[in-house]
Enzyme design. Sequence first.
Site, PDB file in Angstrom:
ATOM      1  N   GLY A 261       0.815  -1.214   0.000  1.00 25.36           N
ATOM      2  CA  GLY A 261       0.000   0.000   0.000  1.00 25.36           C
ATOM      3  C   GLY A 261       0.842   1.256   0.000  1.00 25.36           C
ATOM      4  O   GLY A 261       0.513   2.246   0.665  1.00 25.36           O
ATOM      5  N   ALA A 262       1.930   1.242  -0.784  1.00 19.32           N
ATOM      6  CA  ALA A 262       2.922   2.309  -0.723  1.00 19.32           C
ATOM      7  C   ALA A 262       2.635   3.476  -1.655  1.00 19.32           C
ATOM      8  O   ALA A 262       3.427   4.415  -1.709  1.00 19.32           O
ATOM      9  CB  ALA A 262       4.304   1.738  -1.054  1.00 19.32           C
TER      10      ALA A 262
ATOM     11  N   GLY B 254      -1.160   7.748   1.143  1.00 19.83           N
ATOM     12  CA  GLY B 254      -1.343   7.762   2.579  1.00 19.83           C
ATOM     13  C   GLY B 254      -0.065   7.569   3.361  1.00 19.83           C
ATOM     14  O   GLY B 254       1.021   7.965   2.943  1.00 19.83           O
TER      15      GLY B 254
ATOM     16  N   GLY C 242       1.496   4.903   3.886  1.00 15.20           N
ATOM     17  CA  GLY C 242       2.410   3.997   3.203  1.00 15.20           C
ATOM     18  C   GLY C 242       3.376   4.755   2.318  1.00 15.20           C
ATOM     19  O   GLY C 242       4.586   4.490   2.299  1.00 15.20           O
TER      20      GLY C 242
ATOM     21  N   SER D 246      -4.453  -0.305  14.238  1.00 14.24           N
ATOM     22  CA  SER D 246      -5.235   0.910  14.440  1.00 14.24           C
ATOM     23  C   SER D 246      -5.697   0.964  15.884  1.00 14.24           C
ATOM     24  O   SER D 246      -5.849  -0.073  16.547  1.00 14.24           O
ATOM     25  CB  SER D 246      -6.459   0.899  13.514  1.00 14.24           C
ATOM     26  OG  SER D 246      -7.432   1.838  13.922  1.00 14.24           O
TER      27      SER D 246
ATOM     28  N   TYR E  62     -14.051  -3.948  10.737  1.00  9.62           N
ATOM     29  CA  TYR E  62     -12.752  -3.274  10.679  1.00  9.62           C
ATOM     30  C   TYR E  62     -11.971  -3.515  11.965  1.00  9.62           C
ATOM     31  O   TYR E  62     -10.780  -3.865  11.939  1.00  9.62           O
ATOM     32  CB  TYR E  62     -12.959  -1.774  10.457  1.00  9.62           C
ATOM     33  CG  TYR E  62     -11.696  -0.950  10.512  1.00  9.62           C
ATOM     34  CD1 TYR E  62     -10.764  -0.991   9.478  1.00  9.62           C
ATOM     35  CD2 TYR E  62     -11.426  -0.117  11.603  1.00  9.62           C
ATOM     36  CE1 TYR E  62      -9.603  -0.238   9.532  1.00  9.62           C
ATOM     37  CE2 TYR E  62     -10.278   0.640  11.662  1.00  9.62           C
ATOM     38  CZ  TYR E  62      -9.364   0.584  10.622  1.00  9.62           C
ATOM     39  OH  TYR E  62      -8.213   1.335  10.683  1.00  9.62           O
TER      40      TYR E  62
END
Length: 290
Positions: free
Chosen positions: A18-19, A22, A24, A135, A161
């Site tokens: 996920g780079a 955001g 990442g 999270s 989540y």
Amino acid sequence: MTTFSVPSQDGRTVVVTGASSGIGLAATRALAAAGAHVVLAVRNPEKGRRAAASLAGSTEVRVLDLAELASVRAFAAGFDRPIDLLVNNAGIMMPPLQRTADGFESQFGTNHLGHFALTNLLLSQIRGRVVTVSSNGHRAGAVDFADLNWERRPYRPFPAYAQSKLANLLFTAELQRRLTDAGSPVIATAAHPGLAATNLGHSFSDRPGLSLMVRVSNRLAQSEDGGALPTLFAATADVPRNAYAGPTGFLRSRGEPGLITPSKAARDADVARRLWTVSEDLTGVTFPAL
């Protein structure tokens, strides 16, 4: 203002999922600037290439869709170099009910099972550290082994989540236990970004109430660079095995990164072992011989 800075990463190879956006992307930027060769493991290669072009340092882009185990296996099979640091960063947050290519509830499948499979498939090549991004939402989580994939009960996006983020911490704890038992020098750590302004809430566009909440929250949040600091701390600071990093400032939502105590549920070793076994069954991926 933070006093933490990333030490030299010269000669190190880093994989960040996920780079392309955001926290990442922010973590990737910092690691590349510190001298690492960073592999952007992304679902959308075009977006990944645009992100890589914006970075100073050595980077490459490889396709990885954590919502498809075939893609995870292909990524791992095509990576034949040592890895100094794996950052399990990619994630989705509170979408409507969706299923991965393998039939898993999308948040559990992407946030936990995809990274579980990726880590174990790459583990024999990893020589430094595995960091998994969780999270603060994990504190509301519970692992429902009777219905992990929300097939029997009405779907609720936030509890799903929270379950996936709790799973990230249980995975980290059990991974470290297994690494230690195997005599491996590899360290497993976790981090949470606090309150950071990212694009994770893009899936709320059809839900005005949640969309408004995210917009207000983002006005109060720290930047993506600030949100990446706990990840970078967990990845490069001198921390203990199974460490959990997060902001230590206002309401632990922003500020200087440091060590945080996860919830009691995240420290349940029996649940961690059970979740690992179930995850092996669901993915067909097991802890390798090290």
